[in-house]
Scaffold this motif. Structure first.
Motif, PDB file in Angstrom:
ATOM      1  N   GLY A  28       0.813  -1.212   0.000  1.00  0.00           N
ATOM      2  CA  GLY A  28       0.000   0.000   0.000  1.00  0.00           C
ATOM      3  C   GLY A  28       0.845   1.260   0.000  1.00  0.00           C
ATOM      4  N   LYS A  29       0.296   2.289   0.613  1.00  0.00           N
ATOM      5  CA  LYS A  29       0.992   3.577   0.685  1.00  0.00           C
ATOM      6  C   LYS A  29       1.130   3.994   2.142  1.00  0.00           C
ATOM      7  CE  LYS A  29      -0.747   5.268  -3.710  1.00  0.00           C
ATOM      8  NZ  LYS A  29      -1.544   6.291  -4.389  1.00  0.00           N
ATOM      9  N   PRO A  30       2.259   4.599   2.485  1.00  0.00           N
ATOM     10  CA  PRO A  30       2.416   5.078   3.858  1.00  0.00           C
ATOM     11  C   PRO A  30       1.544   6.310   4.109  1.00  0.00           C
ATOM     12  CG  PRO A  30       4.292   5.748   2.552  1.00  0.00           C
ATOM     13  CD  PRO A  30       3.445   4.869   1.674  1.00  0.00           C
ATOM     14  N   LEU A  31       1.229   6.497   5.359  1.00  0.00           N
ATOM     15  CA  LEU A  31       0.543   7.697   5.802  1.00  0.00           C
ATOM     16  C   LEU A  31       1.645   8.676   6.198  1.00  0.00           C
ATOM     17  CD1 LEU A  31      -2.167   9.040   6.548  1.00  0.00           C
ATOM     18  CD2 LEU A  31      -1.947   7.971   8.802  1.00  0.00           C
ATOM     19  N   LEU A  32       1.913   9.641   5.319  1.00  0.00           N
ATOM     20  CA  LEU A  32       3.038  10.555   5.532  1.00  0.00           C
ATOM     21  C   LEU A  32       2.761  11.536   6.663  1.00  0.00           C
ATOM     22  CD1 LEU A  32       4.010  11.323   1.838  1.00  0.00           C
ATOM     23  CD2 LEU A  32       5.155   9.765   3.437  1.00  0.00           C
ATOM     24  N   TYR A  33       3.769  11.724   7.521  1.00  0.00           N
ATOM     25  CA  TYR A  33       3.676  12.669   8.632  1.00  0.00           C
ATOM     26  C   TYR A  33       3.759  14.103   8.132  1.00  0.00           C
ATOM     27  CZ  TYR A  33       4.620  14.713  13.198  1.00  0.00           C
ATOM     28  OH  TYR A  33       4.562  15.461  14.344  1.00  0.00           O
ATOM     29  N   ASN A  34       4.489  14.298   7.050  1.00  0.00           N
ATOM     30  CA  ASN A  34       4.562  15.617   6.416  1.00  0.00           C
ATOM     31  C   ASN A  34       4.909  15.422   4.949  1.00  0.00           C
ATOM     32  OD1 ASN A  34       7.519  16.309   5.781  1.00  0.00           O
ATOM     33  ND2 ASN A  34       7.653  15.606   7.897  1.00  0.00           N
ATOM     34  N   GLY A  35       4.776  16.454   4.176  1.00  0.00           N
ATOM     35  CA  GLY A  35       5.080  16.375   2.753  1.00  0.00           C
ATOM     36  C   GLY A  35       6.311  17.165   2.364  1.00  0.00           C
ATOM     37  N   LYS A  36       7.156  17.514   3.345  1.00  0.00           N
ATOM     38  CA  LYS A  36       8.250  18.448   3.089  1.00  0.00           C
ATOM     39  C   LYS A  36       9.650  17.868   3.200  1.00  0.00           C
ATOM     40  CE  LYS A  36       5.435  22.249   4.758  1.00  0.00           C
ATOM     41  NZ  LYS A  36       5.265  23.301   5.740  1.00  0.00           N
ATOM     42  N   ASP A  37       9.824  16.699   3.789  1.00  0.00           N
ATOM     43  CA  ASP A  37      11.176  16.195   4.021  1.00  0.00           C
ATOM     44  C   ASP A  37      11.617  15.226   2.921  1.00  0.00           C
ATOM     45  OD1 ASP A  37       9.796  13.875   4.602  1.00  0.00           O
ATOM     46  OD2 ASP A  37      10.406  13.774   6.693  1.00  0.00           O
ATOM     47  N   GLU A  38      12.837  14.711   3.061  1.00  0.00           N
ATOM     48  CA  GLU A  38      13.413  13.803   2.051  1.00  0.00           C
ATOM     49  C   GLU A  38      12.652  12.480   1.972  1.00  0.00           C
ATOM     50  OE1 GLU A  38      15.806  14.479  -0.254  1.00  0.00           O
ATOM     51  OE2 GLU A  38      15.539  16.505   0.513  1.00  0.00           O
ATOM     52  N   VAL A  39      12.118  12.017   3.098  1.00  0.00           N
ATOM     53  CA  VAL A  39      11.337  10.774   3.088  1.00  0.00           C
ATOM     54  C   VAL A  39      10.065  10.973   2.261  1.00  0.00           C
ATOM     55  CG1 VAL A  39      10.056   9.120   4.515  1.00  0.00           C
ATOM     56  CG2 VAL A  39      12.288   9.969   5.279  1.00  0.00           C
ATOM     57  N   ALA A  40       9.391  12.086   2.467  1.00  0.00           N
ATOM     58  CA  ALA A  40       8.158  12.359   1.716  1.00  0.00           C
ATOM     59  C   ALA A  40       8.428  12.397   0.219  1.00  0.00           C
ATOM     60  CB  ALA A  40       7.540  13.674   2.183  1.00  0.00           C
ATOM     61  N   LYS A  41       9.570  12.958  -0.172  1.00  0.00           N
ATOM     62  CA  LYS A  41       9.899  13.058  -1.600  1.00  0.00           C
ATOM     63  C   LYS A  41      10.011  11.686  -2.255  1.00  0.00           C
ATOM     64  CE  LYS A  41      12.243  17.457  -1.094  1.00  0.00           C
ATOM     65  NZ  LYS A  41      13.529  18.140  -1.049  1.00  0.00           N
ATOM     66  N   LYS A  42      10.306  10.658  -1.490  1.00  0.00           N
ATOM     67  CA  LYS A  42      10.399   9.307  -2.039  1.00  0.00           C
ATOM     68  C   LYS A  42       9.020   8.717  -2.332  1.00  0.00           C
ATOM     69  CE  LYS A  42      14.857   8.194  -0.064  1.00  0.00           C
ATOM     70  NZ  LYS A  42      15.551   8.420  -1.310  1.00  0.00           N
ATOM     71  N   PHE A  43       7.987   9.246  -1.673  1.00  0.00           N
ATOM     72  CA  PHE A  43       6.648   8.689  -1.807  1.00  0.00           C
ATOM     73  C   PHE A  43       5.662   9.600  -2.535  1.00  0.00           C
ATOM     74  CE2 PHE A  43       8.569   6.511   1.771  1.00  0.00           C
ATOM     75  CZ  PHE A  43       8.333   5.194   1.419  1.00  0.00           C
ATOM     76  N   ILE A  44       5.973  10.872  -2.664  1.00  0.00           N
ATOM     77  CA  ILE A  44       5.095  11.796  -3.388  1.00  0.00           C
ATOM     78  C   ILE A  44       5.571  11.818  -4.836  1.00  0.00           C
ATOM     79  CG2 ILE A  44       4.252  14.157  -3.566  1.00  0.00           C
ATOM     80  CD1 ILE A  44       4.866  14.478  -0.563  1.00  0.00           C
ATOM     81  N   ILE A  45       4.921  11.043  -5.662  1.00  0.00           N
ATOM     82  CA  ILE A  45       5.317  10.898  -7.064  1.00  0.00           C
ATOM     83  C   ILE A  45       4.082  10.947  -7.950  1.00  0.00           C
ATOM     84  CG2 ILE A  45       7.423   9.596  -6.621  1.00  0.00           C
ATOM     85  CD1 ILE A  45       5.780   7.057  -7.086  1.00  0.00           C
ATOM     86  N   GLU A  46       4.329  10.967  -9.230  1.00  0.00           N
ATOM     87  CA  GLU A  46       3.227  10.998 -10.188  1.00  0.00           C
ATOM     88  C   GLU A  46       2.428   9.702 -10.121  1.00  0.00           C
ATOM     89  OE1 GLU A  46       4.414  12.018 -14.186  1.00  0.00           O
ATOM     90  OE2 GLU A  46       6.093  13.173 -13.392  1.00  0.00           O
TER      91      GLU A  46
END
Length: 137
Positions: A28-46
């Motif tokens: 599935g997809k993780p529930l991101l704690y924020n959308g601003k850090d390097e971890v979020a960038k790995k999961f926020i994609i097209e």
């Protein structure tokens, strides 16, 4: 944090199940704690593309998938533990201020033969991403 839709979503979901310590959603997809850090960038994609998590080095032809994440309630449960076995819980918790820890594992669930011990138990290193509270500021 008020302008981060990922943090707002995270807090809204956690409100519905505040005692949850582990969120499991293999593939599935993780529930991101924020959308601003390097971890979020790995999961926020097209849409339609894979996560940007590194492939496992022990199985380079494979990919990693989201498997689970630790939720903030885990910290609160640790804080309630008493000092036992000469382990100072306060020392462990000092500075522990993460929002979530995300774990991604090999899609093929592969473990190389050389990683098994004499009891046929094998361990490998998977990918973990920590979203810290400080990185949200």
């Amino acid at each position: 944090m008020l302008d981060d839709k990922y943090f707002e979503n995270f807090t809204n979901v956690v409100k519905h199940n505040p005692s949850q310590i582990l969120r499991y959603d293999l593939g599935g997809k993780p529930l991101l704690y924020n959308g601003k850090d390097e971890v979020a960038k790995k999961f926020i994609i097209e849409e339609g593309k894979d996560f940007n998590v590194p492939n496992p080095g022990y199985n380079p032809s494979s990919k990693r998938q989201f498997e689970l994440q630790l939720m903030p309630q885990t910290i609160m449960n640790l804080e309630q533990l008493e000092d036992s076995n000469n382990i100072a819980i306060n020392d462990i918790l000092n500075g522990m201020s993460w929002g979530t820890i995300i774990v991604c594992t090999d899609i093929e669930d592969y473990i190389p033969e050389e990683n098994f011990d004499e009891n046929h138990v094998g361990y490998i290193e998977d990918w973990c991403g920590v979203q810290w509270e400080e990185s949200c500021k």
